[in-house]
Design a protein around this motif. Structure first.
Motif, short mmCIF file in Angstrom:
data_model
loop_
_atom_site.label_atom_id
_atom_site.label_comp_id
_atom_site.label_asym_id
_atom_site.label_seq_id
_atom_site.Cartn_x
_atom_site.Cartn_y
_atom_site.Cartn_z
N GLU A 100 0.79 -1.25 0.14
CA GLU A 100 -0.13 -0.09 0.09
C GLU A 100 1.11 1.31 -0.06
OE1 GLU A 100 -2.68 -0.26 3.29
OE2 GLU A 100 -4.07 -1.52 2.50
N HIS A 101 0.34 2.42 -0.57
CA HIS A 101 1.02 3.42 -0.73
C HIS A 101 1.50 4.21 0.55
CE1 HIS A 101 2.34 7.40 -1.99
NE2 HIS A 101 1.43 7.86 -1.41
N GLY A 102 2.74 4.35 1.20
CA GLY A 102 3.02 4.71 2.26
C GLY A 102 3.57 3.74 3.50
N PHE A 103 3.15 2.67 3.14
CA PHE A 103 3.66 1.49 4.14
C PHE A 103 4.99 1.49 4.34
CE2 PHE A 103 4.46 -2.60 6.14
CZ PHE A 103 3.33 -2.60 6.73
N MET A 104 5.80 1.45 3.16
CA MET A 104 7.13 1.19 3.18
C MET A 104 7.85 2.54 3.99
SD MET A 104 7.95 -1.81 2.32
CE MET A 104 7.52 -3.15 1.58
N ASP A 105 7.31 3.61 3.66
CA ASP A 105 7.74 4.96 4.21
C ASP A 105 7.66 4.76 5.72
OD1 ASP A 105 8.58 6.03 1.90
OD2 ASP A 105 6.46 6.93 1.46
N HIS A 106 6.40 4.29 6.13
CA HIS A 106 6.22 3.97 7.48
C HIS A 106 7.36 3.39 8.19
CE1 HIS A 106 4.23 3.60 11.47
NE2 HIS A 106 4.52 2.24 11.14
N VAL A 107 7.58 2.06 7.50
CA VAL A 107 8.61 1.20 8.02
C VAL A 107 9.93 1.94 8.11
CG1 VAL A 107 9.91 -1.06 7.68
CG2 VAL A 107 7.24 -0.72 7.14
#
Length: 420
Positions: A312-319
């Motif tokens: 999902e968009h933004g998930f890896m940014d959060h990680v």
């Protein structure tokens, strides 16, 4: 002689009192040492025991629960699939299996995928695949080189590919495996011979204490494999599925393996693993991989739910952002308590302690309502849910600080008791 002298205090005093739950573990075969608590429910980063005590979980089943405990997306996927179809058998296609294999290949740039139950099975399948390729394309070459301190699972072949340790002491070692030091390119060069078919590595050695490969090393390994025409196998059972801030850890290094193993986080807590193959490595024939539950519809539906979530968009940014925040907080604690090196990527961190007190810290942390792991006597490992919040991290750091203080106090009391 003073007959009334109190015994010197021990770090064993850090163990919690037995819970009120009377459930017995006597019928359970011994495998790993477990605390006495019986856990009954979980949500996100939290677990509750049978006495309704809450625990912040920064192990998450050794990184298996990628989305945390009982995420709604996984609950719904499993509930829906249970009502439709659970396991038609490995001899028949099912839609979830086909969809997950196709999506994994598309998203990882792989050509073929095979679904299994555990990471150890995936590593075993990777070994079989590499040796099959060696028979076809490298004159029957079969030797596989791995790096010392790596751990690739608990099957005979996977343990033979691992460098050893207490868990290996009763197990026969299969022939055809050799081990060299990790992050040592000259040693790897020297170990390759005409019978070498593949090099098998973890991008980050989790059980050894979260030791990342250097970029120079991993790119050098890839270059060596290309020059000599042998296969590169990356064991991403722990590092894959977004754990390091990218779908695969190989993306962090800018390398491309011929064979990849996935597990743990792929199922989000249910048993699911995958073998991925690219290009020339795709050489299995019908009948060479079998398993009653491999890729059954229920487990595959879980994998699809996890994969959809991490993409999902933004998930890896959060990680990545959470990983930096966690690393900075751990670094501050390490400095305050005079501990050692901090290593890791994304939401997989290892903290080296100043002594072999990791088990004592884990016990003290449990007393503070914090669940951690100690892969080595002097190392703590942190693998929270990929959905972990900054407030969860802040709370973990507070509880970890109290655990450090508790252990330090016990150590000082031990020294005073010995000195008396």
């Amino acid at each position: 002689m003073n007959l009334f002298r109190r015994p010197a205090p021990s770090l064993d005093d850090l163990i919690l009192e037995a819970p009120s739950d009377t459930s017995s573990s006597e019928s359970l075969m011994p495998s790993v040492a477990r605390p006495p608590q019986v856990f009954v429910r979980g949500q996100g980063s939290w677990l509750w025991d049978s006495d309704d005590h809450a625990y912040l979980d920064f192990s998450q089943g050794n990184a298996a629960n990628s989305l945390g405990h009982s995420p709604q997306v996984l609950i719904k996927a499993l509930a829906d699939q249970t009502q439709a179809l659970i396991n038609p058998g490995n001899g028949l296609h099912n839609r979830a299996q086909l969809n997950l294999a196709e999506r994994l290949c598309h998203r990882t740039g792989s050509d073929q995928a095979y679904l299994l139950n555990t990471g150890a099975e995936a590593v075993e399948a990777a070994i079989k695949l590499a040796r099959k390729w060696g028979q076809l394309h490298r004159g029957g070459a079969y030797r596989i080189i791995s790096a010392s301190a790596g751990c690739h699972g608990r099957s005979f072949a996977a343990m033979s590919a691992s460098a050893g340790g207490p868990e290996n002491r009763f197990e026969p070692q299969l022939p055809g495996f050799s081990h060299v030091p990790f992050n040592d390119l000259p040693a790897l060069h020297a170990a390759v011979d005409a019978q070498t078919v593949a090099i098998l590595l973890e991008p980050i050695q989790g059980e050894a204490g979260v030791i990342p490969a250097t970029e120079h090393y991993l790119k050098g390994v890839e270059r060596l494999c290309r020059e000599l025409g042998i296969l590169l196998i990356l064991d991403e059972v722990q590092t894959g599925m977004g754990r390091c801030g990218t779908l695969l850890a190989e993306q962090q290094y800018g390398v491309r393996a011929d064979i990849i193993t996935l597990g743990k986080g792929l199922g989000g807590g249910v048993p699911l693993a995958a073998l991925l193959a690219r290009g020339k490595a795709c050489c299995f024939d019908v009948g060479e991989l079998e398993g009653t539950h491999h890729g059954n519809a229920l487990m595959a539906s879980a994998g699809l739910a996890v994969l959809d979530s991490v993409l999902e968009h933004g998930f890896m940014d959060h990680v990545r952002e959470s990983g930096v925040y966690l690393g900075e907080g751990l670094a501050r604690l390490a400095y305050r308590y005079d501990h050692g090196q901090l290593r890791g990527h994304g939401l997989m961190w290892g903290l080296t302690l100043s002594d072999d007190s990791a088990d004592a810290v884990v016990k003290a942390a449990l007393h503070e309502g914090l669940i951690l792991q100690a892969p080595q006597p002097n190392c703590l490992r942190f693998t929270p849910a990929l959905t972990v919040s900054k407030s969860n991290i802040d709370e973990m750091l507070l509880r970890l600080a109290r655990a450090f203080s508790r252990v330090r106090t016990a150590q000082l009391q031990c020294r005073k008791g010995i000195a008396v």
